[in-house]
Scaffold this motif. Sequence first.
Motif, short mmCIF file in Angstrom:
data_model
loop_
_atom_site.label_atom_id
_atom_site.label_comp_id
_atom_site.label_asym_id
_atom_site.label_seq_id
_atom_site.Cartn_x
_atom_site.Cartn_y
_atom_site.Cartn_z
N SER A 151 0.83 -1.21 0.00
CA SER A 151 0.00 0.00 0.00
C SER A 151 0.86 1.25 0.00
O SER A 151 0.59 2.21 -0.74
CB SER A 151 -0.92 0.02 1.21
N GLU A 152 1.92 1.26 0.82
CA GLU A 152 2.81 2.41 0.86
C GLU A 152 3.51 2.61 -0.48
O GLU A 152 3.64 3.74 -0.96
CB GLU A 152 3.84 2.25 1.97
N ALA A 153 3.95 1.52 -1.10
CA ALA A 153 4.62 1.62 -2.40
C ALA A 153 3.67 2.15 -3.46
O ALA A 153 4.04 2.99 -4.28
CB ALA A 153 5.19 0.26 -2.81
N ALA A 154 2.42 1.66 -3.44
CA ALA A 154 1.44 2.14 -4.42
C ALA A 154 1.13 3.61 -4.21
O ALA A 154 1.06 4.39 -5.18
CB ALA A 154 0.15 1.31 -4.32
N LEU A 155 0.97 4.03 -2.95
CA LEU A 155 0.70 5.44 -2.67
C LEU A 155 1.88 6.32 -3.07
O LEU A 155 1.67 7.42 -3.60
CB LEU A 155 0.38 5.63 -1.19
N ASP A 156 3.11 5.86 -2.84
CA ASP A 156 4.27 6.64 -3.26
C ASP A 156 4.31 6.79 -4.77
O ASP A 156 4.61 7.87 -5.29
CB ASP A 156 5.56 5.97 -2.76
N GLU A 157 3.99 5.73 -5.48
CA GLU A 157 3.98 5.78 -6.95
C GLU A 157 2.88 6.72 -7.46
O GLU A 157 3.10 7.52 -8.37
CB GLU A 157 3.79 4.37 -7.51
N ALA B 122 1.56 9.24 -5.81
CA ALA B 122 1.96 10.60 -5.46
C ALA B 122 3.00 11.14 -6.43
O ALA B 122 2.93 12.31 -6.84
CB ALA B 122 2.49 10.64 -4.03
N ALA B 123 3.96 10.31 -6.82
CA ALA B 123 4.99 10.75 -7.76
C ALA B 123 4.37 11.08 -9.13
O ALA B 123 4.72 12.10 -9.74
CB ALA B 123 6.06 9.67 -7.91
N LYS B 124 3.45 10.26 -9.59
CA LYS B 124 2.81 10.53 -10.89
C LYS B 124 1.93 11.78 -10.81
O LYS B 124 1.91 12.59 -11.74
CB LYS B 124 1.99 9.33 -11.34
N PHE B 125 1.23 11.94 -9.70
CA PHE B 125 0.39 13.13 -9.54
C PHE B 125 1.24 14.39 -9.47
O PHE B 125 0.91 15.41 -10.07
CB PHE B 125 -0.47 12.98 -8.28
N ARG B 126 2.36 14.31 -8.76
CA ARG B 126 3.27 15.44 -8.66
C ARG B 126 3.81 15.81 -10.04
O ARG B 126 3.91 16.97 -10.41
CB ARG B 126 4.42 15.12 -7.71
N ASP C 285 -15.03 29.53 -24.75
CA ASP C 285 -15.63 29.15 -23.47
C ASP C 285 -14.68 28.21 -22.72
O ASP C 285 -14.96 27.04 -22.54
CB ASP C 285 -16.98 28.47 -23.71
N MET C 286 -13.55 28.72 -22.28
CA MET C 286 -12.56 27.90 -21.58
C MET C 286 -12.73 28.06 -20.07
O MET C 286 -12.89 29.16 -19.58
CB MET C 286 -11.14 28.30 -21.98
N ARG C 287 -12.69 26.95 -19.37
CA ARG C 287 -12.75 26.96 -17.91
C ARG C 287 -11.38 26.59 -17.38
O ARG C 287 -10.71 25.71 -17.91
CB ARG C 287 -13.79 25.98 -17.41
N VAL C 288 -10.97 27.23 -16.33
CA VAL C 288 -9.64 27.03 -15.79
C VAL C 288 -9.76 26.58 -14.32
O VAL C 288 -10.51 27.15 -13.56
CB VAL C 288 -8.80 28.32 -15.87
N LEU C 289 -8.97 25.58 -14.00
CA LEU C 289 -8.88 25.12 -12.62
C LEU C 289 -7.45 25.37 -12.17
O LEU C 289 -6.51 24.94 -12.81
CB LEU C 289 -9.17 23.61 -12.53
N ALA C 290 -7.27 26.07 -11.10
CA ALA C 290 -5.95 26.37 -10.59
C ALA C 290 -5.67 25.49 -9.38
O ALA C 290 -6.53 25.29 -8.54
CB ALA C 290 -5.86 27.84 -10.21
N VAL C 291 -4.45 24.99 -9.33
CA VAL C 291 -4.04 24.14 -8.22
C VAL C 291 -2.70 24.65 -7.72
O VAL C 291 -1.80 24.94 -8.50
CB VAL C 291 -3.90 22.67 -8.68
N TRP C 292 -2.58 24.78 -6.41
CA TRP C 292 -1.33 25.22 -5.82
C TRP C 292 -0.93 24.19 -4.77
O TRP C 292 -1.76 23.74 -3.96
CB TRP C 292 -1.53 26.60 -5.18
N TYR C 293 0.29 23.77 -4.79
CA TYR C 293 0.74 22.81 -3.79
C TYR C 293 2.17 23.11 -3.42
O TYR C 293 2.90 23.78 -4.14
CB TYR C 293 0.62 21.38 -4.32
N THR C 294 2.58 22.59 -2.27
CA THR C 294 3.97 22.70 -1.83
C THR C 294 4.41 21.35 -1.30
O THR C 294 3.60 20.51 -0.90
CB THR C 294 4.14 23.75 -0.71
N ASP C 295 5.70 21.15 -1.28
CA ASP C 295 6.24 19.90 -0.74
C ASP C 295 6.30 19.97 0.71
O ASP C 295 6.45 20.15 1.64
CB ASP C 295 7.62 19.60 -1.31
#
Length: 119
Positions: free
Chosen positions: A81-87, A89-93, A109-119
């Motif tokens: 489970s930890e290995a799958a979650l790490d993988e 997370a890496a792909k999502f990052r 008619d373009m819609r924009v979704l903004a996402v902000w994240y930090t490590d």
Amino acid sequence: MVQARREGYITIDIKPPEEHSASVASSDIRKELETYYLSDRVSTVAKAWNEQRTAIIREAYEMMHSVLQREVFDELLRDASEAALDEIAAKFRKMLEQGPYRPAEPVDDMRVLAVWYTD
């Protein structure tokens, strides 16, 4: 992983290490336990108690074996489970770190979704 175990694709069997397998088998472990717990007396009462002790040792060994198998499977499941979650997370990052989407042709008619994240 749980489904794979249910369907028989994964089996867990605990055995002594190969270098000790000739000298340490399950019956040898039980015999060694019996030397500590069985009485050396020869009366009928002592024999009856020794039969009870032998049955308890056998049952305790079987319970310990099944508990160890369950623990090994739980540990493997946690690690998987930890290995799958790490993988994931890496792909999502990696997806988040890509530049903004720029269509080849302008879209009215373009819609924009903004996402902000930090490590």
